[in-house]
Scaffold this motif. Structure first.
Motif, short mmCIF file in Angstrom:
data_model
loop_
_atom_site.label_atom_id
_atom_site.label_comp_id
_atom_site.label_asym_id
_atom_site.label_seq_id
_atom_site.Cartn_x
_atom_site.Cartn_y
_atom_site.Cartn_z
N LEU A 299 -26.27 32.60 -84.40
CA LEU A 299 -25.64 33.11 -83.18
C LEU A 299 -24.23 32.59 -82.98
CD1 LEU A 299 -28.61 33.04 -80.64
CD2 LEU A 299 -27.77 34.96 -82.00
N LEU A 300 -24.02 31.27 -83.10
CA LEU A 300 -22.69 30.75 -82.83
C LEU A 300 -21.64 31.29 -83.81
CD1 LEU A 300 -21.66 27.46 -81.32
CD2 LEU A 300 -20.53 28.10 -83.43
N PRO A 301 -21.90 31.36 -85.11
CA PRO A 301 -20.93 32.00 -86.01
C PRO A 301 -20.68 33.47 -85.67
CG PRO A 301 -22.36 30.58 -87.27
CD PRO A 301 -22.94 30.63 -85.88
N GLN A 302 -21.72 34.19 -85.22
CA GLN A 302 -21.52 35.57 -84.77
C GLN A 302 -20.53 35.62 -83.62
OE1 GLN A 302 -24.90 38.11 -83.83
NE2 GLN A 302 -26.21 36.98 -85.25
N GLN A 303 -20.70 34.71 -82.67
CA GLN A 303 -19.84 34.67 -81.50
C GLN A 303 -18.41 34.28 -81.88
OE1 GLN A 303 -21.97 31.97 -78.94
NE2 GLN A 303 -23.74 33.31 -78.81
N ALA A 304 -18.30 33.31 -82.78
CA ALA A 304 -16.97 32.89 -83.23
C ALA A 304 -16.25 34.06 -83.92
CB ALA A 304 -17.08 31.70 -84.17
N ALA A 305 -16.98 34.80 -84.75
CA ALA A 305 -16.39 35.95 -85.43
C ALA A 305 -15.89 36.98 -84.43
CB ALA A 305 -17.40 36.58 -86.38
N ALA A 307 -14.83 36.35 -81.55
CA ALA A 307 -13.63 35.76 -80.94
C ALA A 307 -12.46 35.68 -81.92
CB ALA A 307 -13.95 34.37 -80.40
N GLY A 308 -12.66 36.17 -83.15
CA GLY A 308 -11.59 36.15 -84.14
C GLY A 308 -11.47 34.85 -84.90
N ILE A 309 -12.56 34.06 -84.93
CA ILE A 309 -12.55 32.78 -85.64
C ILE A 309 -13.50 32.88 -86.84
CG2 ILE A 309 -12.90 30.29 -85.46
CD1 ILE A 309 -12.68 30.61 -82.40
N PRO A 310 -12.99 33.03 -88.06
CA PRO A 310 -13.88 33.09 -89.22
C PRO A 310 -14.52 31.73 -89.51
CG PRO A 310 -11.58 33.12 -89.90
CD PRO A 310 -11.58 33.18 -88.40
N LEU A 311 -15.56 31.74 -90.32
CA LEU A 311 -16.31 30.51 -90.59
C LEU A 311 -15.44 29.39 -91.13
CD1 LEU A 311 -19.76 31.66 -92.04
CD2 LEU A 311 -19.31 30.53 -89.87
N ALA A 312 -14.58 29.69 -92.09
CA ALA A 312 -13.74 28.64 -92.67
C ALA A 312 -12.89 27.97 -91.59
CB ALA A 312 -12.84 29.22 -93.76
N GLU A 313 -12.35 28.75 -90.68
CA GLU A 313 -11.54 28.17 -89.59
C GLU A 313 -12.41 27.42 -88.60
OE1 GLU A 313 -8.61 29.58 -85.93
OE2 GLU A 313 -9.11 31.01 -87.51
N LEU A 314 -13.60 27.96 -88.31
CA LEU A 314 -14.52 27.29 -87.38
C LEU A 314 -14.87 25.89 -87.88
CD1 LEU A 314 -16.38 27.76 -84.81
CD2 LEU A 314 -18.16 28.39 -86.46
N PHE A 315 -15.17 25.79 -89.17
CA PHE A 315 -15.56 24.51 -89.75
C PHE A 315 -14.36 23.56 -89.88
CE2 PHE A 315 -19.03 27.08 -92.12
CZ PHE A 315 -19.80 27.13 -90.95
N ASP A 316 -13.23 24.11 -90.27
CA ASP A 316 -12.01 23.29 -90.38
C ASP A 316 -11.63 22.71 -89.01
OD1 ASP A 316 -9.40 22.51 -91.89
OD2 ASP A 316 -8.70 23.58 -90.12
N ASN A 317 -11.72 23.53 -87.98
CA ASN A 317 -11.39 23.07 -86.64
C ASN A 317 -12.31 21.93 -86.20
OD1 ASN A 317 -10.10 23.58 -83.79
ND2 ASN A 317 -12.31 23.63 -83.44
N ALA A 318 -13.61 22.06 -86.53
CA ALA A 318 -14.56 21.01 -86.16
C ALA A 318 -14.18 19.67 -86.79
CB ALA A 318 -15.97 21.42 -86.56
N LEU A 319 -13.79 19.71 -88.06
CA LEU A 319 -13.39 18.48 -88.75
C LEU A 319 -12.06 17.94 -88.21
CD1 LEU A 319 -14.37 19.48 -92.38
CD2 LEU A 319 -15.43 17.67 -91.00
N THR A 320 -11.13 18.84 -87.92
CA THR A 320 -9.84 18.43 -87.35
C THR A 320 -10.03 17.73 -86.02
OG1 THR A 320 -8.68 20.27 -88.44
CG2 THR A 320 -7.59 19.27 -86.56
N GLU A 321 -10.91 18.28 -85.18
CA GLU A 321 -11.16 17.67 -83.87
C GLU A 321 -11.85 16.31 -84.04
OE1 GLU A 321 -10.22 18.63 -80.84
OE2 GLU A 321 -9.16 20.35 -81.70
#
Length: 325
Positions: A299-305, A307-321
């Motif tokens: 569900l959360l990756p579906q929602q991120a997509a 919102a225009g956030i692909p998986l690679a960016e979603l995961f990169d952002n998590a590590l950056t934060e």
């Protein structure tokens, strides 16, 4: 300089296999130009790095490192993909904090609180976030079925208080079904929550820390093909999901505000996914997941997509934060 990332997955609960799937997706999508990712399996019998050739390299729990090809690998950040204990209830968070290793999930106190459905809902009630009528039992407590059902009614849900993926959860329609439902729940946890059935529209909303700010993702409406959103509906295609949810904008705004409020008053960071039931125009919270599923179908990756956030960016952002800390 590329960062060594330990993607922890597995865990000690019946959600082990689901966690392996989530962690494997993170491993697949992480940018190799920025990170050196490692699959780290956390299991009761051993903690080890699983190399691409199938070799298992034991983790030194003293400093959370591993000797790989003759070199000591120290992990600079941990991506937490464990569903259930010990990754979603605070144990791994506390261990890593003691070692000074940042990780992508919320901190240990928030993890322990949100993993306990009763305690989470009790805390949020003070902030105007509604929940179903309920009865709480510890294993060994005397059970007065008539008193319980007089409070919650029938049908009702019998849930393991500290479990995810609907493990240890039953929906019952008759008093005679209560004993077996309690046995199923107590097989998963020594605490049980019995909740009134809320007949309404079920929705799920992700809230994350994105580029330094709280971001509420588009809401998903969940329509189970069966009687309720059980394990089969979640993982075996037994539901239809609509992202964004087919609800009025006013209700979208109300639920988004409640999910953000819960995230912020609890001092959350990283991923969260909150579940609500809408009954007669009022949203009731069911639970909050702090290491939600991370496969392409989750569900959360579906929602991120959406919102225009692909998986690679979603995961990169998590590590950056996480590395900011």
């Amino acid at each position: 300089m590329k960062k060594n990332v330990a993607i922890i997955m597995g865990g000690y609960s019946t959600e082990y296999d689901i966690s392996i799937k989530s962690g494997s997706v993170v491993y697949q999508y992480l940018d190799r130009n920025s990170y050196n990712p490692y699959k780290v399996i956390i299991a009761k019998e051993a903690w080890y790095v699983l190399l691409d050739n199938g070799q298992k390299v034991e983790i030194d729990k003293g400093d959370f490192s591993a000797f790989i090809h003759g070199e000591k690998i120290k992990f600079e950040v941990v991506f937490n993909a464990i569903h259930g204990t010990p990754g979603e209830d605070g144990y791994m968070q506390a261990y890593l904090e003691m070692l000074g290793i940042p990780q992508t999930a919320c901190d240990f106190y928030q993890a322990a609180l949100t993993f306990n459905k009763r305690d989470l809902l009790s805390v949020l009630k003070a902030y105007g976030i509604r929940s179903a009528e309920s009865v709480y039992l510890n294993e060994g407590d005397p059970i007065d079925a008539d008193a319980i059902l007089a409070k919650v009614g029938l049908p009702c849900f019998v849930k393991a208080n500290r479990a995810g993926s609907s493990m240890g959860t039953s929906k019952i329609y008759k008093k005679e079904e209560l004993d077996q439902a309690l046995a199923n729940a107590f097989a998963e946890d020594d605490q049980v929550l019995i909740e009134a059935f809320l007949d309404g529209t079920e929705v799920s909303v992700g809230v994350i820390t994105y580029k330094g700010k709280t971001k509420v993702l588009p809401i998903t409406e969940i329509v189970p093909h069966g009687d309720w959103f059980d394990y089969k509906a979640k993982y075996e295609g037994g539901s239809t999901e609509y992202t964004p949810a087919r609800i009025p904008q006013e209700m979208t705004d109300k639920i988004s505000a409640l999910a953000q409020k819960a995230y912020e008053v609890l001092g959350m960071k990283g991923f969260s996914r909150s579940e609500f039931i809408i009954v007669d125009g009022n949203p009731f919270m069911l639970e909050m997941n702090t290491t939600p599923g991370l496969t392409e179908q989750s569900l959360l990756p579906q929602q991120a997509a959406e919102a225009g956030i692909p998986l690679a960016e979603l995961f990169d952002n998590a590590l950056t934060e996480a590395l900011k800390k």
